[in-house]
Design a protein around this motif. Sequence first.
Motif, mmCIF file in Angstrom:
data_model
loop_
_atom_site.group_PDB
_atom_site.id
_atom_site.type_symbol
_atom_site.label_atom_id
_atom_site.label_comp_id
_atom_site.label_asym_id
_atom_site.label_seq_id
_atom_site.Cartn_x
_atom_site.Cartn_y
_atom_site.Cartn_z
ATOM 1 N N ASN A 134 99.956 41.088 32.445
ATOM 2 C CA ASN A 134 98.862 40.317 32.791
ATOM 3 C C ASN A 134 97.681 40.820 32.706
ATOM 4 O O ASN A 134 97.664 42.093 32.646
ATOM 5 N N GLU A 135 96.501 39.999 32.941
ATOM 6 C CA GLU A 135 95.319 40.557 32.524
ATOM 7 C C GLU A 135 94.712 41.442 33.701
ATOM 8 O O GLU A 135 94.142 42.371 33.586
ATOM 9 N N ALA A 136 95.332 41.222 34.983
ATOM 10 C CA ALA A 136 95.010 42.267 35.873
ATOM 11 C C ALA A 136 95.417 43.772 36.055
ATOM 12 O O ALA A 136 94.793 44.710 36.255
ATOM 13 N N GLU A 137 96.623 43.781 35.286
ATOM 14 C CA GLU A 137 97.114 44.910 34.960
ATOM 15 C C GLU A 137 96.276 45.767 33.885
ATOM 16 O O GLU A 137 95.809 47.123 34.161
ATOM 17 N N TYR A 214 88.743 44.898 42.118
ATOM 18 C CA TYR A 214 88.658 43.891 43.218
ATOM 19 C C TYR A 214 87.521 43.075 43.222
ATOM 20 O O TYR A 214 87.573 41.905 43.493
ATOM 21 N N ARG A 215 86.309 43.537 43.078
ATOM 22 C CA ARG A 215 85.104 43.074 43.087
ATOM 23 C C ARG A 215 84.749 41.926 41.951
ATOM 24 O O ARG A 215 84.016 41.016 41.912
ATOM 25 N N THR A 216 85.512 42.349 40.784
ATOM 26 C CA THR A 216 85.541 41.696 39.675
ATOM 27 C C THR A 216 86.385 40.172 39.895
ATOM 28 O O THR A 216 86.097 39.332 39.304
ATOM 29 N N GLY A 217 87.266 40.348 40.742
ATOM 30 C CA GLY A 217 88.047 39.039 41.236
ATOM 31 C C GLY A 217 89.454 39.447 40.828
ATOM 32 O O GLY A 217 90.439 38.488 41.122
ATOM 33 N N TYR A 218 90.030 40.609 40.646
ATOM 34 C CA TYR A 218 91.238 40.764 40.254
ATOM 35 C C TYR A 218 92.031 41.243 41.425
ATOM 36 O O TYR A 218 91.459 41.909 42.376
ATOM 37 N N ASP A 219 93.422 41.102 41.413
ATOM 38 C CA ASP A 219 94.112 41.425 42.440
ATOM 39 C C ASP A 219 94.445 43.194 42.169
ATOM 40 O O ASP A 219 94.794 43.580 41.190
ATOM 41 N N PRO A 220 93.753 43.921 43.032
ATOM 42 C CA PRO A 220 93.942 45.289 42.908
ATOM 43 C C PRO A 220 95.171 45.859 42.803
ATOM 44 O O PRO A 220 95.703 46.975 42.473
ATOM 45 N N GLU A 270 91.989 35.117 49.354
ATOM 46 C CA GLU A 270 92.994 34.137 49.299
ATOM 47 C C GLU A 270 93.551 33.935 47.941
ATOM 48 O O GLU A 270 94.800 34.014 47.449
ATOM 49 N N ASP A 271 92.632 34.007 46.970
ATOM 50 C CA ASP A 271 93.024 34.002 45.469
ATOM 51 C C ASP A 271 92.215 35.463 44.702
ATOM 52 O O ASP A 271 91.377 35.679 45.035
ATOM 53 N N TYR A 272 93.268 35.729 43.896
ATOM 54 C CA TYR A 272 93.083 36.864 42.844
ATOM 55 C C TYR A 272 93.164 36.278 41.379
ATOM 56 O O TYR A 272 94.101 35.510 41.201
#
Length: 334
Positions: A134-137, A214-220, A270-272
Amino acid sequence: MRDMIRATLGRRILGAILALGLTLSPAFAGGKKHADIENIGKRDINKGSWNLYSVEREIALGRFLANDVERTSRLLQDPVVTEYVNRVAQNLVRNSDAKVPFVIKVVDSDEMNAFALPGGFFYINTGLVLAADNEAELAGVMAHEIAHVAARHATKQATKAQIINWLSIPLIFIGGPVGYGIQQAASLAIPLTFLKFSRNAEREADYLGLEYAYRTGYDPLAFIEFFEKVRKKEKEKKGTIPRAFSTHPMTEDRIKKAQEEINLVLPAREDYVLDTSEFAQIKTRLKLMQAQRVSSDERAPTLRRREQSPKNEKRPDKSEQDEGQPPPLKRRSE
Ligand code: ZN
């Protein structure tokens, strides 16, 4: 032997300097350091550490190394994929402590790898995009590399090596330090000198990278999940871990520390962002490009012949021609 003595002497003097309180790169303790995530981009994460390289020299060094990379690797030209990778990475850069502009390029290679040279010259392999689920990875790995640049690990390490070097040679041979970095880089291979960092630097890059993602909004957590997946693959089939991850060993210790730091410093949201439909589209596009390459390789000998009459409509003409002029092979057999 003489070199060994020099090195030992150098280390001793260095030890003395360190004992005097001049820190080359303060040990990264994690925990409270760089915990002020609301100041990312405004804070100076390199305060108090020694670096012989000005930012300008660091960029010049990076450009020099980047030329080498680009001479020896094939860059992906596809505008859709390169634009997407650029956008994801630049977004992370904007949410980082990096003080240099980033130049981001995609390398057309199946090897799962990404690396950022000093000065912000950042290369991402297509193999890494394909390996991420996924994009967060993908963003997690990118953020880790961006953190190495933001924390100036390469030039801090080079500074350390240079000082040890200076301390171990007679003073008379020391020329002006200007341009020395470039000269030194010219005689060294890129990957190990500028891409293999100390455990301490790795930990700091993990920590900062998690903050940036995290700051960009992704699930760390995605960063940790990605590395655990890679480790599992390696356990199942030895030798599958690419070079990038052998210079970046994701040990259990690192995973544990990263996990702790997420809990300690990054307040739960709440949302990532975990995934985007665009990421899936980019992967499909890359897989298609890969498949096309494979099939064109397989058909290479026949393809070349057909290229002269690529349209189906031309086939009847060809058969008419064949009827009028039997192939010479048939004649010979008569
Ligand atoms: Zn690293």
